[in-house]
Design an enzyme around this catalytic site. Structure first.
Site, PDB file in Angstrom:
ATOM      1  N   LYS A  46     -10.176  -3.998  19.281  1.00 43.17           N
ATOM      2  CA  LYS A  46      -8.737  -4.331  19.303  1.00 43.17           C
ATOM      3  C   LYS A  46      -8.221  -4.534  20.723  1.00 43.17           C
ATOM      4  CE  LYS A  46      -7.730  -3.104  14.825  1.00 43.17           C
ATOM      5  NZ  LYS A  46      -6.863  -3.713  13.835  1.00 43.17           N
ATOM      6  N   PHE A  91      -4.012   3.108  15.618  1.00 39.73           N
ATOM      7  CA  PHE A  91      -4.452   4.178  14.725  1.00 39.73           C
ATOM      8  C   PHE A  91      -5.701   3.734  13.987  1.00 39.73           C
ATOM      9  CE2 PHE A  91      -1.654   7.873  14.210  1.00 39.73           C
ATOM     10  CZ  PHE A  91      -0.773   7.586  15.240  1.00 39.73           C
ATOM     11  N   ASP A 133      -3.527  -9.763  13.078  1.00 45.71           N
ATOM     12  CA  ASP A 133      -3.774  -8.379  13.497  1.00 45.71           C
ATOM     13  C   ASP A 133      -2.808  -8.117  14.655  1.00 45.71           C
ATOM     14  OD1 ASP A 133      -4.683  -6.029  14.707  1.00 45.71           O
ATOM     15  OD2 ASP A 133      -6.713  -6.362  13.952  1.00 45.71           O
ATOM     16  N   LYS A 175       9.480 -16.942 -10.578  1.00 47.38           N
ATOM     17  CA  LYS A 175       8.590 -15.911 -11.120  1.00 47.38           C
ATOM     18  C   LYS A 175       7.393 -16.540 -11.839  1.00 47.38           C
ATOM     19  CE  LYS A 175       8.682 -11.969 -14.162  1.00 47.38           C
ATOM     20  NZ  LYS A 175       9.392 -11.335 -15.256  1.00 47.38           N
ATOM     21  N   ASN A 234       0.849  -1.198   0.000  1.00 41.65           N
ATOM     22  CA  ASN A 234       0.000   0.000   0.000  1.00 41.65           C
ATOM     23  C   ASN A 234       0.882   1.244   0.000  1.00 41.65           C
ATOM     24  OD1 ASN A 234       0.557   0.810   2.866  1.00 41.65           O
ATOM     25  ND2 ASN A 234      -0.335  -1.207   3.226  1.00 41.65           N
ATOM     26  N   LYS A 286     -13.449   0.513  17.356  1.00 42.31           N
ATOM     27  CA  LYS A 286     -12.146  -0.130  17.096  1.00 42.31           C
ATOM     28  C   LYS A 286     -11.355  -0.314  18.397  1.00 42.31           C
ATOM     29  CE  LYS A 286     -10.398   0.318  13.155  1.00 42.31           C
ATOM     30  NZ  LYS A 286      -9.871   0.866  11.908  1.00 42.31           N
ATOM     31  N   ASP A 325      -3.862  -6.435   5.241  1.00 48.39           N
ATOM     32  CA  ASP A 325      -4.803  -7.334   5.914  1.00 48.39           C
ATOM     33  C   ASP A 325      -4.692  -8.764   5.391  1.00 48.39           C
ATOM     34  OD1 ASP A 325      -5.947  -5.429   7.598  1.00 48.39           O
ATOM     35  OD2 ASP A 325      -7.157  -4.629   5.953  1.00 48.39           O
TER      36      ASP A 325
HETATM   37  O1  C5P Z   1      -8.335  -2.645  11.541  1.00 49.29           O
HETATM   38  P1  C5P Z   1      -7.506  -1.507  11.026  1.00 49.29           P
HETATM   39  O2  C5P Z   1      -6.490  -1.937   9.992  1.00 49.29           O
HETATM   40  O3  C5P Z   1      -8.291  -0.322  10.597  1.00 49.29           O
HETATM   41  O4  C5P Z   1      -6.701  -1.014  12.317  1.00 49.29           O
HETATM   42  C1  C5P Z   1      -5.671  -0.088  12.244  1.00 49.29           C
HETATM   43  C2  C5P Z   1      -4.768  -0.239  13.426  1.00 49.29           C
HETATM   44  O5  C5P Z   1      -4.435  -1.613  13.630  1.00 49.29           O
HETATM   45  C3  C5P Z   1      -3.449   0.451  13.202  1.00 49.29           C
HETATM   46  O6  C5P Z   1      -2.969   0.854  14.478  1.00 49.29           O
HETATM   47  C4  C5P Z   1      -2.586  -0.646  12.606  1.00 49.29           C
HETATM   48  O7  C5P Z   1      -1.209  -0.416  12.804  1.00 49.29           O
HETATM   49  C5  C5P Z   1      -3.057  -1.861  13.359  1.00 49.29           C
HETATM   50  N1  C5P Z   1      -3.003  -3.123  12.607  1.00 49.29           N
HETATM   51  C6  C5P Z   1      -2.104  -4.103  12.964  1.00 49.29           C
HETATM   52  N2  C5P Z   1      -2.087  -5.310  12.294  1.00 49.29           N
HETATM   53  C7  C5P Z   1      -2.949  -5.544  11.285  1.00 49.29           C
HETATM   54  C8  C5P Z   1      -3.868  -4.553  10.905  1.00 49.29           C
HETATM   55  C9  C5P Z   1      -3.870  -3.361  11.581  1.00 49.29           C
HETATM   56  O8  C5P Z   1      -1.300  -3.911  13.886  1.00 49.29           O
HETATM   57  N3  C5P Z   1      -2.908  -6.700  10.643  1.00 49.29           N
END
Ligand code: C5P
Length: 412
Positions: free
Chosen positions: A346, A328, A309, A289, A211, A342, A279
């Site tokens: 989380k 974040f 996550d 390749k 990204n 969130k 994700d």
């Molecule tokens: O669920 P989302 O991606 O919106 O959440 C964002 C937050 O979760 C950010 O702090 C990001 O660094 C963290 N994050 C993470 N591992 C992931 C996805 C998001 O630590 N796989």
């Protein structure tokens, strides 16, 4: 460190014996220690053992004429590069915070113009008492460095924060302070892990899914925490940014590597997840390749599997969960409601939420909401570097403010 000297004030506590080990460790590094032993300290270690290790006379009494003739207490307070109080008892913290000067240790602390490091040790209930918190907050505001005590079983049979840190950890902090202004600050003695940048999820040796994250906000936060004295580990995906001074980088590519790297840096006091972690990752990674097989092949299905996550997993750790876990949230609508949801999903303590419907991504400004379990603060639009400094300040405040425990969601 040859030629550096500390003035060590040994207070009265069961952990005073660890200060003897500290003197020995420092001597190995060529750091000399002159010692003031308080009356209570002398109940736990003898002047003779202290003097045998420090190779110097031990100072005990404010009104000792011989001592005053040899070296007055004012001179004593200025003869070292750093003053270390270990163990710093609740009594010594209170005296220093309030400017009391009724014995040699407190008078010396008041008369010095040198940096001071307090290494507290006391019963967990005392450490958590509002009066001690107030005194610690005052000392930090006065520019005194205060180490966090260790968590563990205590001599009194209780369990919690209050143990004197191991001599090796104290010695490391002393070396850091003697080395100069880098590392000084209210977060000295704290370890922070910050994730930043994007992750790259490979399809084959030359292609990946990623990204546009620049890493700017995460790098700025790592730098700001380091400026306040924290020992910062920046676990970063690929970016074009320079690693900020004083920050230890851990470079990774994939989300799984980032997760492993964060776990390897634990234990830590603070975890800030800023990385834009992918994700999903391709279910398989081709060793060679991938090739187009032929024009008739209309489409290729890409199978993806979910990445860990990292934020959620670190926040839900039973063992080694950092005391302050910050995530974040980039939202395009209903920012506050989504951020609150969130926070709960989380399991973190704070969420910094921003509205990315404008030009925040890749830009240098940010407009954020700080959402905690206690409520929401709306910060005005400011540069990402300023957001980072403000967040670092809030983190330091949360650890030291008498209300700090309430500000850290996990401690509720
Ligand atoms: O669920 P989302 O991606 O919106 O959440 C964002 C937050 O979760 C950010 O702090 C990001 O660094 C963290 N994050 C993470 N591992 C992931 C996805 C998001 O630590 N796989």
């Amino acid at each position: 460190m040859d030629g550096k000297r500390i003035l060590l004030i040994i207070g009265g506590g069961i952990a005073a014996y660890k200060s003897l080990e500290l003197i020995r460790l420092l001597a190995k590094d060529g750091i000399g220690a002159r010692v003031i032993l308080t009356k209570a300290g002398a109940e736990f270690v003898t002047p003779l053992s202290v003097s045998a290790l420090s190779g110097d006379k031990v100072f005990q009494d404010l009104f000792n004429l011989t001592d005053e003739a040899e070296m007055g207490h004012i001179e004593l307070s200025r003869s070292a590069d750093l003053i270390v109080v270990a163990p710093a008892t609740a009594d010594l913290l209170a005296k220093a915070a309030n400017g009391l000067a009724n014995d040699l240790a407190s008078t010396t602390l008041l008369a010095t113009d040198k940096p001071v490091l307090m290494v507290p040790a006391m019963n967990v209930r005392m450490w958590e008492h509002a009066a001690v918190k107030r005194n610690v907050a005052q000392l930090v505001a006065d520019g005194v460095h205060v180490m966090q005590p260790d968590v563990g079983p205590m001599a009194c049979g209780e369990f919690g924060p209050g143990r004197l840190p191991e001599p090796e950890r104290i010695a490391a902090q002393i070396r850091k302070l003697l080395a100069g202004p880098v590392g000084a600050g209210p977060l000295a003695g704290f370890r922070a892990i910050v994730t930043a940048g994007p992750t790259r999820e490979p399809l084959d040796p030359v292609r990946f899914i990623s990204n546009h994250s620049s890493g700017k906000q995460g790098y700025a936060i790592a730098e700001a925490l380091s400026r306040l004295g924290a020992d910062v580990r920046l676990v970063t995906g690929p970016t074009s940014l320079a690693i900020p001074d004083g920050v230890t980088p851990v470079k990774v590519e994939t989300a799984v590597e980032m997760h492993d790297a964060v776990k390897a840096q634990l234990p830590a006091d603070i975890f800030v997840a800023v990385a834009a972690v992918a994700d999903w990752r391709p279910a398989t990674r081709a060793q060679t390749k991938l090739k187009l097989k032929g024009a008739q092949e209309a489409g290729v299905a890409l199978q993806l599997v979910e990445n860990p996550d990292i934020l959620k997993r670190i926040a839900s750790k039973k063992k080694d969960r950092p005391r302050l876990v910050i995530g974040f949230a980039a939202e395009t609508d209903n920012v506050e409601a989504h951020a609150k949801a969130k926070l709960l999903r989380k399991g973190c303590d704070w969420i910094l939420a921003n509205d990315v419907s404008g030009d925040v991504m890749g830009g240098s400004d940010n407009e954020v909401l700080l959402v905690t379990r206690k409520g929401t603060e709306r910060w005005p639009r400011m540069a990402k570097a300023e957001v980072a400094l403000k967040l670092a300040d809030r983190i330091a405040e949360a650890f030291y403010d008498p209300e700090g425990a309430a500000k850290i969601g996990a401690a509720e």
